[in-house]
Design an enzyme around this catalytic site. Structure first.
Site, PDB file in Angstrom:
ATOM      1  N   ASN A 119     -10.063  -4.422  12.479  1.00 51.24           N
ATOM      2  CA  ASN A 119      -9.701  -3.236  11.753  1.00 51.24           C
ATOM      3  C   ASN A 119     -10.801  -2.637  11.444  1.00 51.24           C
ATOM      4  O   ASN A 119     -10.877  -1.631  10.524  1.00 51.24           O
ATOM      5  CB  ASN A 119      -8.817  -3.646  10.529  1.00 51.24           C
ATOM      6  CG  ASN A 119      -7.390  -3.776  10.878  1.00 51.24           C
ATOM      7  OD1 ASN A 119      -6.660  -3.453   9.886  1.00 51.24           O
ATOM      8  ND2 ASN A 119      -6.889  -4.442  11.937  1.00 51.24           N
ATOM      9  N   ASN A 157      -3.423   2.801   7.543  1.00 50.81           N
ATOM     10  CA  ASN A 157      -3.438   1.593   6.786  1.00 50.81           C
ATOM     11  C   ASN A 157      -2.704   2.214   5.494  1.00 50.81           C
ATOM     12  O   ASN A 157      -3.273   3.100   4.771  1.00 50.81           O
ATOM     13  CB  ASN A 157      -4.549   1.101   6.507  1.00 50.81           C
ATOM     14  CG  ASN A 157      -4.607  -0.276   5.908  1.00 50.81           C
ATOM     15  OD1 ASN A 157      -3.737  -0.695   5.273  1.00 50.81           O
ATOM     16  ND2 ASN A 157      -5.564  -1.058   6.189  1.00 50.81           N
ATOM     17  N   THR A 193      -6.455  -5.789   5.866  1.00 45.05           N
ATOM     18  CA  THR A 193      -5.926  -5.352   7.421  1.00 45.05           C
ATOM     19  C   THR A 193      -4.628  -5.026   7.678  1.00 45.05           C
ATOM     20  O   THR A 193      -3.838  -5.850   6.792  1.00 45.05           O
ATOM     21  CB  THR A 193      -6.603  -6.551   8.529  1.00 45.05           C
ATOM     22  OG1 THR A 193      -5.941  -7.471   8.531  1.00 45.05           O
ATOM     23  CG2 THR A 193      -8.218  -6.816   8.112  1.00 45.05           C
ATOM     24  N   CYS A 194      -4.263  -4.282   8.492  1.00 46.47           N
ATOM     25  CA  CYS A 194      -2.899  -4.091   9.285  1.00 46.47           C
ATOM     26  C   CYS A 194      -2.401  -5.164   9.845  1.00 46.47           C
ATOM     27  O   CYS A 194      -1.588  -4.830  10.885  1.00 46.47           O
ATOM     28  CB  CYS A 194      -3.021  -2.903  10.094  1.00 46.47           C
ATOM     29  SG  CYS A 194      -3.353  -1.347   9.097  1.00 46.47           S
ATOM     30  N   ASP A 195      -2.433  -6.511   9.197  1.00 48.72           N
ATOM     31  CA  ASP A 195      -1.874  -7.596  10.135  1.00 48.72           C
ATOM     32  C   ASP A 195      -1.194  -8.347   9.090  1.00 48.72           C
ATOM     33  O   ASP A 195      -1.907  -8.767   7.833  1.00 48.72           O
ATOM     34  CB  ASP A 195      -3.021  -8.430  10.742  1.00 48.72           C
ATOM     35  CG  ASP A 195      -2.470  -9.420  11.648  1.00 48.72           C
ATOM     36  OD1 ASP A 195      -1.561 -10.003  11.296  1.00 48.72           O
ATOM     37  OD2 ASP A 195      -3.345  -9.625  12.545  1.00 48.72           O
TER      38      ASP A 195
END
Lengths: 376, 376
Positions: A366, B90, A323-325
């Protein structure tokens, strides 16, 4: 990884990420625990893995259940458990959940505060209640000490109040923390609970159960003591402090029962470096902290990995989720190494991931769906 | 809390926990952002809240979208977005997801590594690609620096390679971290990206877009700069570094667009103390870190609370979620205070919780269902 899990992965190559869990291994773990602590009654901590095949197998073996919510109680009943075999072990319950559990026949409830006790007196009259006390969590890789339990003096007053409110002041409980790697943590906690037990008996309270909680560890990256070592330490301490007048003993294993029965199968999405000469590669998997691996927070639980290239030359890696975290990073400091030949598309297995994975998965962070589950 | 959210809560008293979100406020935020940065093209960061009513409203306003996964792209298309309005942002993508996106008409993709670039060359031939560079995240309450982006020198080589591989080396991106409270974070990042931009132009690469990412903050417990302050700082820096030859400017707001549009309504399950004379009360809510409030990890995002007793005498509290997990504690060190009269069953509101809440919710940890969602 059990042979059955291994065979399933080989024969079916299921879409990743997924959990594959061998229910026979759960049964083996149940029997090993029975053998190590023959005097204890097992209440499986449903939150570790509430899947129907797990609960049904345990019902068949005669297990009781420790439920954290009304929803978990419903799952146990649906799996065939009798309500008398269920303990509502969360000390923080909505009164509507207490009412529902009581109406369904559940008669054992945890508490650690006066407000909770009064809810129980109102909505579960006459039920067996047990008070959770605060104990040390040193040695636990997933500690639990701060949020639940109360100090001894308060527990004493509350147990007396329980009787006055028409409840059955049945017992005392503690929890030494999850993935507890030290047997002496149980010994210290038993000494503490025994003091209060005696004190309550002297005060005329008919307390008669000690709930030792869970915490029994699973082997991840490092060795842990055997369950027999925990059994010996616990029974030694119980005998030392209670002599021949042993109370009923309850244990609430979760991780131990299902952890090593399951394997998460994942895919390598990307292997990269932040600069050309960076010695550390980033390995991104299609499962991360929000896909179920919540216990990697703070790199607390250190899973062992299998890759198709094991045995080849390896190098240092940071392992992250998809995920973009940035918090979705599994291991950055724990000195993981993976083969240099590991590449996008490779399948990897995370061993002993049968506990505390599936239910943690975010519903859609996401856009990713929770991991699939296969019980074999 | 907007009047519409307030009215919905009053008129419907929906079961807790739930999110109530005012879609008109999303539109207002979109317009405020357009006014603050009129030269920028808005790509809404879908991961902040991918609910259909939010996406549909934004499609109607002409917004573009920053998607983290194929599933998020599907959600945008379902909401009516044209594929050309979607960026697959992403930098870590399965090749199957790239193929699906390309087949659906998506033509803009992020990357930060050679392996990802080669996937794009294979599966999204000719697409516009942009390289994410590493920048500082000082001032961000939810930093993102470590996991994504690459060093400048590597970005330079990869952008050249992109052209050689038949891709369109369209632009550069960075992210200063989420809930970024300092305008100078953007200024420093723009200076960095401008250097590389010029360098690439000199090398004959037809780079023509700068993606400033998101990070624009929402007011939680503390004041933050206004969006106009960010707009002024950003445009000042862009003009300083690019003069009249401004590139296309892309921004990816998520939190700013939906954060203050939503409110989580929760119930107090228990108020207790660990010992009689403990000055700190524990307040347990029916939502916690695993029910959606994942950004309270490390007490990073500090939500503001409303209770029915606001204005009465208050005292220090630790605020926790409902699950049997000690990490499910929201605030222990951040000096929260709540009214002394707060009691079990009281409803509380967590303000500005429209972003990064719903999708984080675990599917069933401890048996609890994810929070309900109401879009008004």
């Amino acid at each position: 990884m059990t042979p059955k899990v291994s065979r399933f992965l080989r024969d079916h190559a299921p879409a990743t990420p997924c959990l594959v869990l061998d229910v026979d291994r759960v049964e083996e773990n149940y029997r090993r625990l029975m053998a190590a602590l023959p005097l204890a009654r097992i209440y499986y901590a449903v939150k570790a893995n509430p899947a129907a095949p797990v609960l049904e197998r345990l019902v068949g073996l005669g297990s009781s259940f420790d439920a954290a919510s009304w929803e978990e109680i419903e799952a146990c009943l649906a799996a065939g458990s009798r309500p008398e075999g269920i303990s509502f072990g969360n000390t923080v319950k909505k009164e509507s959940a207490i009412r529902a559990a009581y109406a369904a026949g559940v008669r054992m409830f945890a508490f650690d505060s006066e407000a909770e006790l009064r809810k129980l007196a109102r909505s579960a009259p006459g039920a067996r209640v047990y008070c959770r006390i605060l104990v040390g969590n040193v040695g636990a890789e997933w500690p639990l000490s701060k949020k639940f339990g109360c100090e001894l003096e308060m527990a004493r007053e509350l147990m007396i109040l329980a009787g006055e409110l028409g409840l059955d002041p049945f017992g005392l409980s503690f929890h030494v923390g999850s993935q507890q790697t030290r047997t002496d943590a149980y010994e210290a906690a038993i000494a503490k609970v025994a003091m209060l037990f005696t004190d309550l008996r002297d005060a005329g309270v008919k307390v008669r159960m000690v709930n030792l909680g869970g915490g029994y560890p699973v082997r991840y990256r490092s060795e842990v003591p055997e369950i027999d070592d925990f059994g010996a330490a616990i029974m030694g301490a119980m005998t030392e402090h209670f002599g021949n007048a042993l109370p009923e003993i309850v244990i609430e294993p979760g991780r131990f029962m299902v952890g090593d029965a399951g394997v998460v199968s994942a895919e390598v999405v990307l292997v990269s470096r932040k600069a050309k000469d960076d010695p550390v590669r980033w390995v991104y998997l299609d499962i991360g902290r929000f896909g179920g691996l919540a216990e990697t927070e703070g790199e607390a639980i250190k899973y062992a990995f299998r890759t198709p290239h094991d045995g080849e030359v390896d190098g240092p890696v940071t392992i992250a989720g998809p995920t973009c975290d940035s918090t979705d990073t599994l291991y950055e400091k724990a000195n993981y190494r993976l083969p240099l030949s590991l590449d996008c598309g490779d399948r990897v297995e995370l061993l002993a991931t049968g506990a505390y994975v599936t239910t943690y998965a975010s519903q859609a962070f996401n856009g990713f769906r929770p991991l699939a589950e296969h019980y074999v």
